[in-house]
Scaffold this motif. Structure first.
Motif, short mmCIF file in Angstrom:
data_model
loop_
_atom_site.label_atom_id
_atom_site.label_comp_id
_atom_site.label_asym_id
_atom_site.label_seq_id
_atom_site.Cartn_x
_atom_site.Cartn_y
_atom_site.Cartn_z
N GLN A 136 -91.78 100.64 9.26
CA GLN A 136 -90.89 101.33 10.21
C GLN A 136 -90.44 102.67 9.42
O GLN A 136 -90.64 103.71 10.01
CB GLN A 136 -89.49 100.77 10.60
N HIS B 57 -93.45 104.87 9.20
CA HIS B 57 -93.64 105.72 10.43
C HIS B 57 -92.88 106.94 10.83
O HIS B 57 -93.57 108.03 10.94
CB HIS B 57 -93.78 104.64 11.43
N LEU B 58 -91.65 106.88 10.33
CA LEU B 58 -90.74 107.80 10.68
C LEU B 58 -90.95 108.84 10.05
O LEU B 58 -90.69 110.11 10.52
CB LEU B 58 -89.17 107.19 10.67
N HIS C 113 -94.29 106.72 20.61
CA HIS C 113 -93.87 106.12 19.16
C HIS C 113 -93.99 104.65 19.41
O HIS C 113 -94.60 103.77 18.43
CB HIS C 113 -92.73 106.65 18.72
N ASN C 114 -92.83 103.96 20.30
CA ASN C 114 -92.81 102.56 20.07
C ASN C 114 -93.97 101.61 20.62
O ASN C 114 -94.00 100.55 20.45
CB ASN C 114 -91.47 102.24 20.94
N TYR D 182 -95.97 101.81 17.73
CA TYR D 182 -95.43 100.69 16.65
C TYR D 182 -95.57 99.37 17.26
O TYR D 182 -95.89 98.26 16.09
CB TYR D 182 -94.08 101.22 16.57
N VAL E 66 -88.65 103.12 16.61
CA VAL E 66 -89.45 104.38 15.77
C VAL E 66 -89.15 105.65 16.60
O VAL E 66 -89.65 106.62 16.32
CB VAL E 66 -90.61 104.34 15.18
N GLU F 211 -84.61 101.77 9.39
CA GLU F 211 -85.26 100.22 9.11
C GLU F 211 -84.86 99.28 10.30
O GLU F 211 -83.86 99.60 10.67
CB GLU F 211 -84.97 99.95 7.77
#
Length: 283
Positions: free
Chosen positions: A41, A44-45, A85-86, A89, A139, A149
């Motif tokens: 996480q 990714h961010l 994004h999610n 993810y 994210v 996180e």
């Protein structure tokens, strides 16, 4: 008769290796455990910026996994907003062996009543093999109060996630499902970020929400640029014609952009984003 929304299904297998290379995660083992969840996480961010430039250009971004991989993984010079994004993810976590439930939330920053805000944010509930605690993973929340996180779904416990402080609390219940609220500690106070229940949502649900947020003329994402980038030392935000840099100690500086040329230069140099052709930033 009402036409149904187009459903989204993965058109190609998810390329986990390409995704992990894109975010620069160097974990020794690809195990579905808490360390992997936290590491992926945060990586990714820091690697993929948040941006709404497709919506600003009048386009609802595709949530098809192949399109997302092309844009966010192989594209390198673009980002996306929460549904993009999610969705990406979630696919990565599932490829790692994590069980994922897709949720929706009400963004309640600055709201007097949570019920006044619609469910427009996508978040995730992650369950790890052998771990009795589910985790809130996310994210795609484009704000300085976002989670860096994942945090366990535990009420009234303060969590320190990569330097930020968060906690989950319960809001008064108005239905059969418990309402959870993510709070961030900002400027010396606990501030609500979003409220959610654990009801699972499906890709077809996000197709509708995504189209609404991207194309409704009243949506803020359709009216002005909103871009953020996270570095190890700071949070960068472009909101309209203003750039705000918030450092790890909470101090912030703000400046105003003068014209379209400067806005494009700042996005390219400071945010790592190429503006799509035909998109006007400061119209």
């Amino acid at each position: 008769m009402v036409a149904s929304a187009r459903t989204t299904t993965p058109s190609t297998p998810f390329d986990l290796g390409a995704y992990l290379d894109r975010i620069g995660w160097k974990g020794a083992a690809r195990q579905p455990d808490a360390d992997t969840l936290r590491g992926v996480q945060l990586a990714h961010l820091r690697a993929i910026p948040f941006e709404n430039l497709d919506a600003l250009g009048g386009r609802a971004p595709s949530l098809d996994l192949a399109d997302l991989t092309a844009k966010l993984v192989h594209g390198r010079r673009r980002g996306g907003y929460c549904y993009e994004h999610n969705t990406l993810y979630a696919a990565a976590l599932e490829a790692l062996g994590v069980r994922v439930t897709r949720l929706t939330a009400r963004v309640v920053v600055g709201a007097d009543r949570f019920e006044d805000r619609p469910r427009t944010h996508m978040a995730l509930l992650a369950e790890l093999p052998g771990d009795p605690r589910p985790y809130l993973a996310d994210v795609g929340f484009g704000a300085v109060g976002s989670l860096l996180e994942p945090v366990p779904l535990t009420a009234d416990t303060e969590f320190h996630d990569a330097g930020r402080r968060h906690r989950l609390v319960h809001a008064p219940r108005r239905g059969p499902l418990e309402t959870w609220v993510l709070q961030a500690h900002l400027a010396g106070d606990w501030r609500a970020q979003y409220a959610f229940t654990l009801e699972p949502f499906e890709p077809s649900d996000y197709e509708v929400i995504n189209w609404h947020i991207a194309t409704n003329p009243r949506s803020p994402f359709a009216r002005r640029p909103y871009v953020q980038r996270l570095t190890p030392d700071a949070h960068l935000l472009l909101d309209g014609d203003r750039v705000t840099v918030t450092r790890a100690d909470g101090t912030a500086t703000e400046r105003k952009l003068t014209d379209e040329t400067e806005a494009r230069r700042v996005l390219a140099e400071e945010f790592g984003i190429d503006v799509p052709e035909g998109t006007t930033l400061l119209g």
